[in-house]
Design an enzyme around this catalytic site. Structure first.
Site, mmCIF file in Angstrom:
data_model
loop_
_atom_site.group_PDB
_atom_site.id
_atom_site.type_symbol
_atom_site.label_atom_id
_atom_site.label_comp_id
_atom_site.label_asym_id
_atom_site.label_seq_id
_atom_site.Cartn_x
_atom_site.Cartn_y
_atom_site.Cartn_z
ATOM 1 N N VAL A 236 1.459 4.419 2.508
ATOM 2 C CA VAL A 236 1.700 4.452 3.700
ATOM 3 C C VAL A 236 2.310 3.880 5.012
ATOM 4 O O VAL A 236 3.293 4.431 5.248
ATOM 5 C CB VAL A 236 0.282 5.749 4.296
ATOM 6 C CG1 VAL A 236 0.874 6.001 5.698
ATOM 7 C CG2 VAL A 236 -0.119 6.746 3.903
ATOM 8 N N CYS A 237 1.916 3.398 4.641
ATOM 9 C CA CYS A 237 2.290 1.463 5.496
ATOM 10 C C CYS A 237 4.363 1.269 5.342
ATOM 11 O O CYS A 237 4.618 1.808 6.011
ATOM 12 C CB CYS A 237 1.548 0.146 4.981
ATOM 13 S SG CYS A 237 -0.242 0.489 5.333
ATOM 14 N N PRO A 238 4.787 1.364 3.723
ATOM 15 C CA PRO A 238 5.846 1.258 3.781
ATOM 16 C C PRO A 238 6.855 2.410 4.086
ATOM 17 O O PRO A 238 7.646 2.529 4.912
ATOM 18 C CB PRO A 238 5.674 1.478 1.941
ATOM 19 C CG PRO A 238 4.845 2.099 1.555
ATOM 20 C CD PRO A 238 3.558 1.389 2.908
ATOM 21 N N LEU B 249 6.419 1.877 7.932
ATOM 22 C CA LEU B 249 7.980 0.878 8.552
ATOM 23 C C LEU B 249 9.645 1.190 8.224
ATOM 24 O O LEU B 249 10.331 1.046 8.618
ATOM 25 C CB LEU B 249 7.602 -0.407 7.787
ATOM 26 C CG LEU B 249 6.039 -1.154 7.728
ATOM 27 C CD1 LEU B 249 5.347 -2.185 7.040
ATOM 28 C CD2 LEU B 249 5.945 -0.840 9.605
ATOM 29 N N THR C 183 0.675 -1.363 -0.055
ATOM 30 C CA THR C 183 0.227 0.039 -0.016
ATOM 31 C C THR C 183 0.706 1.006 0.330
ATOM 32 O O THR C 183 2.274 1.188 -0.423
ATOM 33 C CB THR C 183 -0.970 -0.035 0.572
ATOM 34 O OG1 THR C 183 -0.515 -0.407 1.887
ATOM 35 C CG2 THR C 183 -2.156 -1.059 0.990
#
Length: 187
Positions: A46-48, A51, A44
């Site tokens: 925003v997720c990377p 992380l 997806t």
């Protein structure tokens, strides 16, 4: 009901961690500080970024003895595929936990039932398995690893210094407060 000062519930899951699939459970996180970072899904937007931000500060968390666990409702197989194809996720050296049954997401109160996805939730758990800090965001609002690191330092400071508290914007080395009748109305 707030999750602050509650014990984490039992769970067993599989994570992708440094090229291997490993078991993670409530028992395996006891005895150390843990940061559970829930996110909606692999592959997806925003997720990377979140992380990767955590990966950039992972060494600082390790110096504090805090292990990070990235958690989504994807499988550990999806986590491996994402790691193998994303430059941002290749930086991740902490476990990416698969939660396809949504057990962890339900336990921590972040599951969006109708979508089968987790909200953005961060939970700092002490070595006794007790939640000391948490925040939950809507899907479109990314988190700051630096702020999570600051909160981890504050939680550890308070745990090690009974009777002291950390004021707003406290950072390591800054002055703390000792609540007392003498301070009432003077701050």
């Amino acid at each position: 009901m707030s999750l602050i000062n509650t014990r984490i519930k039992p769970f067993k899951a599989t994570a992708f961690h440094q090229g291997k699939f490993v078991d993670v459970s409530h028992e395996s996180v006891l005895g150390k500080w843990s940061l559970f970072v829930f996110y909606p899904a692999d592959f997806t937007f925003v997720c990377p970024t979140e992380l990767e931000d955590l990966a950039d500060l992972h060494g600082e968390f390790q110096k504090l003895g805090v292990e990070i666990y990235g958690v989504s409702t994807d499988t550990h197989f999806a986590h491996k595929a994402w790691h193998d194809t994303s430059a941002a996720i290749k930086k991740v050296k902490y476990p990416l936990v698969g939660d396809p049954t949504a057990t962890l997401s339900r336990n921590f109160g972040v599951l969006i039932e109708e979508e089968g996805l987790a909200l953005r939730g961060s939970f700092l758990v002490n070595p006794d398995g007790v939640i000391k800090v948490y925040e939950i965001h809507d899907l479109g609002i990314g988190r700051s690893a630096a702020e999570m690191l600051r909160k981890a330092k504050a939680a550890q400071y308070v745990a090690a210094h009974p009777g002291e508290v950390c004021p707003a914007k406290w950072d390591e080395g800054a002055k703390t407060l000792k609540p007392s009748l003498d301070l009432v109305g003077k701050i």
